[in-house]
Design a protein around this motif. Structure first.
Motif, mmCIF file in Angstrom:
data_model
loop_
_atom_site.group_PDB
_atom_site.id
_atom_site.type_symbol
_atom_site.label_atom_id
_atom_site.label_comp_id
_atom_site.label_asym_id
_atom_site.label_seq_id
_atom_site.Cartn_x
_atom_site.Cartn_y
_atom_site.Cartn_z
ATOM 1 N N VAL A 8 14.283 1.357 1.318
ATOM 2 C CA VAL A 8 14.471 1.517 2.762
ATOM 3 C C VAL A 8 13.785 0.340 3.435
ATOM 4 O O VAL A 8 12.615 0.042 3.131
ATOM 5 N N TYR A 9 14.489 -0.314 4.346
ATOM 6 C CA TYR A 9 13.989 -1.547 4.962
ATOM 7 C C TYR A 9 13.737 -1.363 6.457
ATOM 8 O O TYR A 9 14.519 -0.711 7.157
ATOM 9 N N GLN A 10 12.659 -1.996 6.908
ATOM 10 C CA GLN A 10 12.335 -2.045 8.336
ATOM 11 C C GLN A 10 12.088 -3.514 8.681
ATOM 12 O O GLN A 10 11.165 -4.133 8.165
ATOM 13 N N GLN B 250 17.437 8.767 4.139
ATOM 14 C CA GLN B 250 17.641 9.008 5.565
ATOM 15 C C GLN B 250 16.376 9.566 6.220
ATOM 16 O O GLN B 250 16.043 9.206 7.356
ATOM 17 N N THR B 251 15.661 10.411 5.507
ATOM 18 C CA THR B 251 14.420 10.978 6.045
ATOM 19 C C THR B 251 13.392 9.879 6.287
ATOM 20 O O THR B 251 12.737 9.832 7.338
ATOM 21 N N VAL B 252 13.254 8.981 5.333
ATOM 22 C CA VAL B 252 12.290 7.885 5.468
ATOM 23 C C VAL B 252 12.710 6.941 6.592
ATOM 24 O O VAL B 252 11.866 6.484 7.378
ATOM 25 N N LEU B 253 13.992 6.663 6.700
ATOM 26 C CA LEU B 253 14.487 5.821 7.789
ATOM 27 C C LEU B 253 14.105 6.408 9.148
ATOM 28 O O LEU B 253 13.625 5.691 10.043
ATOM 29 N N THR B 254 14.312 7.685 9.297
ATOM 30 C CA THR B 254 14.006 8.352 10.566
ATOM 31 C C THR B 254 12.512 8.310 10.861
ATOM 32 O O THR B 254 12.093 8.037 11.999
ATOM 33 N N GLU B 255 11.685 8.546 9.848
ATOM 34 C CA GLU B 255 10.242 8.523 10.051
ATOM 35 C C GLU B 255 9.749 7.121 10.410
ATOM 36 O O GLU B 255 8.867 6.964 11.263
ATOM 37 N N ARG C 42 0.844 -1.190 0.000
ATOM 38 C CA ARG C 42 0.000 0.000 0.000
ATOM 39 C C ARG C 42 0.883 1.244 0.000
ATOM 40 O O ARG C 42 2.092 1.154 0.194
ATOM 41 N N GLU C 43 0.256 2.381 -0.220
ATOM 42 C CA GLU C 43 0.985 3.635 -0.143
ATOM 43 C C GLU C 43 0.969 4.148 1.288
ATOM 44 O O GLU C 43 -0.060 4.077 1.967
ATOM 45 N N VAL C 44 2.105 4.655 1.741
ATOM 46 C CA VAL C 44 2.240 5.188 3.096
ATOM 47 C C VAL C 44 2.620 6.665 2.999
ATOM 48 O O VAL C 44 3.475 7.043 2.184
ATOM 49 N N LYS C 45 1.987 7.480 3.808
ATOM 50 C CA LYS C 45 2.267 8.917 3.778
ATOM 51 C C LYS C 45 3.508 9.255 4.598
ATOM 52 O O LYS C 45 3.589 8.948 5.784
ATOM 53 N N PHE C 46 4.469 9.872 3.941
ATOM 54 C CA PHE C 46 5.667 10.388 4.596
ATOM 55 C C PHE C 46 5.670 11.905 4.441
ATOM 56 O O PHE C 46 4.850 12.484 3.712
ATOM 57 N N ALA C 47 6.591 12.557 5.118
ATOM 58 C CA ALA C 47 6.675 14.022 5.035
ATOM 59 C C ALA C 47 6.902 14.479 3.595
ATOM 60 O O ALA C 47 6.425 15.537 3.183
ATOM 61 N N ALA D 186 11.282 -4.778 18.640
ATOM 62 C CA ALA D 186 12.708 -4.830 18.322
ATOM 63 C C ALA D 186 12.808 -4.701 16.810
ATOM 64 O O ALA D 186 12.066 -5.373 16.077
ATOM 65 N N ALA D 187 13.681 -3.848 16.342
ATOM 66 C CA ALA D 187 13.706 -3.590 14.903
ATOM 67 C C ALA D 187 15.094 -3.210 14.416
ATOM 68 O O ALA D 187 15.952 -2.778 15.194
ATOM 69 N N ARG D 188 15.272 -3.363 13.113
ATOM 70 C CA ARG D 188 16.470 -2.892 12.436
ATOM 71 C C ARG D 188 16.042 -2.111 11.190
ATOM 72 O O ARG D 188 15.045 -2.470 10.545
ATOM 73 N N PHE D 189 16.785 -1.077 10.906
ATOM 74 C CA PHE D 189 16.491 -0.218 9.771
ATOM 75 C C PHE D 189 17.745 -0.070 8.923
ATOM 76 O O PHE D 189 18.843 0.118 9.448
ATOM 77 N N VAL D 190 17.566 -0.119 7.611
ATOM 78 C CA VAL D 190 18.701 0.054 6.716
ATOM 79 C C VAL D 190 18.183 0.547 5.367
ATOM 80 O O VAL D 190 17.051 0.244 4.975
ATOM 81 N N GLY D 191 19.005 1.323 4.680
ATOM 82 C CA GLY D 191 18.654 1.790 3.349
ATOM 83 C C GLY D 191 19.748 1.437 2.359
ATOM 84 O O GLY D 191 20.939 1.448 2.702
ATOM 85 N N ARG D 192 19.316 1.108 1.150
ATOM 86 C CA ARG D 192 20.284 0.827 0.078
ATOM 87 C C ARG D 192 19.632 1.169 -1.254
ATOM 88 O O ARG D 192 18.512 0.710 -1.529
#
Length: 245
Positions: free
Chosen positions: A219-221, A154-159, A115-120, A209-215
């Motif tokens: 962006v992965y959660q 990085q913005t999406v990772l933080t959100e 689905r689509e998710v709203k980010f800033a 408990a989570a891990r976040f990474v972007g490549r």
């Protein structure tokens, strides 16, 4: 032939916990535990004969005391088997997601949603693959960016991180750096890990408990969300299994 060869539990035995759901809670009844004739059949005849009167009745001293001890021990063993049989079943399997370019080992067969998710920055497509074991959810979410944009990544990772911690009202939980594995000979890349436990807005205790990474443009959660924390072994097995492909 043993129970494994037969494909089902033998009489008086509890089957393989890995292949039983909570219906196995009734296994103790099937064994005859708690039934006096079952115990008597396993006692040496000489011992039984020494504690019988001429009319075939048991004396109410040593035998009953011994019987009570055996019953207590077997009831405790039965209770232990029931608890093991009814504990969450983890049926681990490795799943490769070609679209998301990752692999993970799930404790059950995962389902998938998108689905689509709203980010800033605006709405972005996100796909989620998740498996549930009792009250614990093991999931991988992948947000696809319009391009390989380091700032947006990085913005999406933080959100994502802030949004997840909002589930437990623990915005102050401090993330730590972890290295995320890549397939083949590619070097691991840095990501963030965070864990927290708190009370959600609905007053429910929650653990995350989570891990976040972007490549690139992804962006992965990778997350475990539960009302009660699973064992550290299960949490680590899932989080550590995540591999970028």
């Amino acid at each position: 032939m043993n129970a494994a060869d037969a494909g089902e539990p033998l009489a008086g035995q509890v089957g393989n916990v890995g292949h039983l759901g909570c219906g196995a809670c009734h296994a103790a009844d099937d064994t005859g535990i708690g039934d006096a004739p079952f115990f008597l059949a396993s006692w040496p005849r000489g011992f039984v004969a020494q504690h019988m009167t001429d009319n075939g009745r048991f004396l109410s001293s040593n035998l009953l005391t011994s019987m009570n001890r055996v019953v207590r021990v077997c009831v405790m063993l039965a209770a232990t088997m029931v608890l093991v049989a009814c504990s969450p079943r983890y049926d681990w399997r490795e799943v490769h997601d070609k679209d998301g370019a990752y692999a993970a080992t799930y404790p059950a067969k995962p389902t998938q949603d998108a689905r689509e998710v709203k980010f800033a920055s605006g709405p972005l497509p996100m796909q989620m693959q998740a498996a549930r074991v009792d009250a614990a959810l093991f999931a991988v979410g992948v947000v696809t960016l319009p391009s390989d944009d380091a700032t947006l990544r990085q913005t999406v990772l933080t959100e994502l991180q802030h949004g997840l911690l909002a589930n437990v009202n623990e915005a102050t939980a401090a993330p730590v750096q972890v290295m995320v594995r890549q397939a083949g000979d590619a070097p691991a890349i840095p990501g963030l890990a965070v864990s927290a436990q708190g009370v959600a807005s609905d007053k429910t205790e929650r653990y995350v408990a989570a891990r976040f990474v972007g490549r690139g443009n992804h962006v992965y959660q990778v997350v475990v969300l539960a009302t009660k924390a699973p064992s550290k072994e299960q949490v680590d097995q899932f989080l550590d299994s995540f591999t970028l492909e």
